[in-house]
Design an enzyme around this catalytic site. Structure first.
Site, PDB file in Angstrom:
ATOM      1  N   HIS A 135      35.241  22.121  -9.129  1.00  0.00           N
ATOM      2  CA  HIS A 135      35.929  20.833  -8.938  1.00  0.00           C
ATOM      3  C   HIS A 135      34.961  19.689  -8.628  1.00  0.00           C
ATOM      4  O   HIS A 135      33.995  19.849  -7.890  1.00  0.00           O
ATOM      5  CB  HIS A 135      36.956  20.945  -7.809  1.00  0.00           C
ATOM      6  N   HIS A 144      22.503  20.981 -19.896  1.00  0.00           N
ATOM      7  CA  HIS A 144      22.850  22.317 -20.384  1.00  0.00           C
ATOM      8  C   HIS A 144      23.059  23.229 -19.171  1.00  0.00           C
ATOM      9  O   HIS A 144      22.124  23.428 -18.386  1.00  0.00           O
ATOM     10  CB  HIS A 144      21.729  22.861 -21.275  1.00  0.00           C
TER      11      HIS A 144
HETATM   12  C1  LIG Z   1      11.874  28.582 -14.954  1.00  0.00           C
HETATM   13  C2  LIG Z   1      11.316  28.692 -16.345  1.00  0.00           C
HETATM   14  C3  LIG Z   1      11.727  27.471 -17.153  1.00  0.00           C
HETATM   15  C4  LIG Z   1       9.801  28.722 -16.209  1.00  0.00           C
HETATM   16  O1  LIG Z   1       9.232  28.821 -17.472  1.00  0.00           O
HETATM   17  P1  LIG Z   1       7.665  28.498 -17.617  1.00  0.00           P
HETATM   18  O2  LIG Z   1       7.396  27.112 -17.215  1.00  0.00           O
HETATM   19  O3  LIG Z   1       7.283  28.937 -18.994  1.00  0.00           O
HETATM   20  O4  LIG Z   1       6.991  29.381 -16.498  1.00  0.00           O
HETATM   21  P2  LIG Z   1       6.281  30.820 -16.615  1.00  0.00           P
HETATM   22  O5  LIG Z   1       7.119  31.775 -17.388  1.00  0.00           O
HETATM   23  O6  LIG Z   1       4.880  30.574 -17.041  1.00  0.00           O
HETATM   24  O7  LIG Z   1       6.301  31.287 -15.100  1.00  0.00           O
HETATM   25  C5  LIG Z   1       5.570  30.622 -14.072  1.00  0.00           C
HETATM   26  C6  LIG Z   1       5.721  31.441 -12.799  1.00  0.00           C
HETATM   27  O8  LIG Z   1       7.068  31.363 -12.334  1.00  0.00           O
HETATM   28  C7  LIG Z   1       7.675  32.669 -12.314  1.00  0.00           C
HETATM   29  N1  LIG Z   1       9.026  32.508 -12.843  1.00  0.00           N
HETATM   30  C8  LIG Z   1       9.382  31.989 -14.043  1.00  0.00           C
HETATM   31  N2  LIG Z   1      10.704  31.955 -14.174  1.00  0.00           N
HETATM   32  C9  LIG Z   1      11.219  32.478 -13.046  1.00  0.00           C
HETATM   33  C10 LIG Z   1      12.528  32.713 -12.599  1.00  0.00           C
HETATM   34  N3  LIG Z   1      13.577  32.373 -13.350  1.00  0.00           N
HETATM   35  N4  LIG Z   1      12.699  33.244 -11.374  1.00  0.00           N
HETATM   36  C11 LIG Z   1      11.629  33.579 -10.601  1.00  0.00           C
HETATM   37  N5  LIG Z   1      10.346  33.370 -10.979  1.00  0.00           N
HETATM   38  C12 LIG Z   1      10.152  32.827 -12.195  1.00  0.00           C
HETATM   39  C13 LIG Z   1       6.813  33.533 -13.232  1.00  0.00           C
HETATM   40  O9  LIG Z   1       6.896  34.886 -12.868  1.00  0.00           O
HETATM   41  C14 LIG Z   1       5.454  32.934 -12.985  1.00  0.00           C
HETATM   42  O10 LIG Z   1       4.972  33.411 -11.758  1.00  0.00           O
HETATM   43  P3  LIG Z   1       3.377  33.686 -11.522  1.00  0.00           P
HETATM   44  O11 LIG Z   1       2.722  32.340 -11.671  1.00  0.00           O
HETATM   45  O12 LIG Z   1       3.350  34.237 -10.142  1.00  0.00           O
HETATM   46  O13 LIG Z   1       2.987  34.645 -12.592  1.00  0.00           O
HETATM   47  C15 LIG Z   1      11.833  29.944 -17.124  1.00  0.00           C
HETATM   48  O14 LIG Z   1      11.204  31.131 -16.646  1.00  0.00           O
HETATM   49  C16 LIG Z   1      13.336  30.156 -16.991  1.00  0.00           C
HETATM   50  O15 LIG Z   1      13.847  30.724 -16.029  1.00  0.00           O
HETATM   51  N6  LIG Z   1      14.039  29.664 -18.016  1.00  0.00           N
HETATM   52  C17 LIG Z   1      15.499  29.711 -18.071  1.00  0.00           C
HETATM   53  C18 LIG Z   1      15.881  30.322 -19.391  1.00  0.00           C
HETATM   54  C19 LIG Z   1      17.348  30.192 -19.667  1.00  0.00           C
HETATM   55  O16 LIG Z   1      18.152  29.840 -18.849  1.00  0.00           O
HETATM   56  N7  LIG Z   1      17.714  30.459 -20.902  1.00  0.00           N
HETATM   57  C20 LIG Z   1      19.097  30.314 -21.320  1.00  0.00           C
HETATM   58  C21 LIG Z   1      19.152  30.123 -22.809  1.00  0.00           C
HETATM   59  S1  LIG Z   1      20.783  29.795 -23.342  1.00  0.00           S
END
Ligand SMILES: CC(C)(COP(=O)(O)OP(=O)(O)OC[C@H]1O[C@@H](n2cnc3c(N)ncnc32)[C@H](O)[C@@H]1OP(=O)(O)O)[C@@H](O)C(=O)NCCC(=O)NCCS
Length: 207
Positions: A135, A144
């Site tokens: 709500h 998104h």
């Molecule tokens: C948060 C996010 C954007 C980060 O992506 P990124 O900038 O490429 O970052 P990286 O994958 O290089 O990760 C960087 C650090 O954060 C950590 N990390 C990344 N995503 C994380 C998450 N969701 N939760 C906890 N830790 C996360 C990684 O383990 C890494 O840790 P380290 O430095 O200790 O190795 C991505 O991991 C994410 O969660 N994307 C959401 C995807 C989604 O919702 N998709 C839906 C499609 S419809």
């Protein structure tokens, strides 16, 4: 041939949007995409590029932009509108959207999602599979909310922000413009614009 629904973007999200439109009874669905090797194994074909769609947008009953990048989706939507396209708002028949909420033009609410009373959803927003927007939430343009994410009541999500798959956002918090909430994050306090946060409780990883 003219009429029907044009979908700009024939990748994974585009196919989800087409499936949603099909469930809503759209008889003619046509993809446009700059890539021609996409949308395989669907009943719908790619009729041309984004530029082709710009040239013929007004010939369709409605147009929807199914591009995953939030900023790009919003820019394309505004560009299409400026050339006379009518923007579709697609709400899957098995999504639950309160009649006392507002869903803006060019937005999609996918199967299993819930948008509750008093919510205001801007244009070009994706409320993805099974996400809930409770709500009085406000989702600004180009947001998104990824599959399975949950926004408690009164959350405001700034323009072009991304709430990752399975994330949870505490009531009456604010997610700033262009922020990125990682998959599974638990947001318990407001987040500044442009920040990328992960974990429980959600903490910044980098800008
Ligand atoms: C948060 C996010 C954007 C980060 O992506 P990124 O900038 O490429 O970052 P990286 O994958 O290089 O990760 C960087 C650090 O954060 C950590 N990390 C990344 N995503 C994380 C998450 N969701 N939760 C906890 N830790 C996360 C990684 O383990 C890494 O840790 P380290 O430095 O200790 O190795 C991505 O991991 C994410 O969660 N994307 C959401 C995807 C989604 O919702 N998709 C839906 C499609 S419809």
């Amino acid at each position: 041939m003219s009429g029907g629904l044009a979908i700009l973007g024939a990748g994974g999200h585009g196919r989800v949007v087409a499936d949603c439109a099909d469930a809503l009874g759209w008889q003619r669905i046509v993809f446009f995409d700059d890539r021609h090797d996409v949308a395989l194994e669907t009943p719908w074909s790619v009729a041309g590029s984004g530029e082709d769609l710009m040239a013929q947008a007004s010939a369709f009953d409605a147009v929807v932009v199914a591009v995953g990048n939030n900023r790009m989706r919003l820019e394309l939507l505004l560009a299409l509108r400026s050339v006379g396209a009518r923007l579709a708002t697609l709400i899957h028949p098995r999504a639950t959207v309160s009649g006392r909420s507002v869903i803006g033009p060019g937005s999609v609410v996918i199967a299993g999602a819930v948008v509750n009373i008093g919510a205001r959803v801007g244009q070009g927003v994706i409320v993805n599979t099974g996400a809930t927007v409770d709500h009085d939430c406000v989702l600004e343009d180009g947001v998104h909310v990824a599959p399975g994410a949950h926004l408690a009541g009164g959350v405001r999500v700034g323009k072009e922000s991304w709430i990752g798959v399975g994330a949870v956002v505490r009531e009456y918090t604010f997610v700033g413009e262009g922020a990125f909430v990682g998959a599974g994050a638990v947001v318990v306090a407001s987040i500044d614009a442009g920040l990328k946060v992960v974990g429980n409780p959600a903490r910044q990883i980098r800008r």
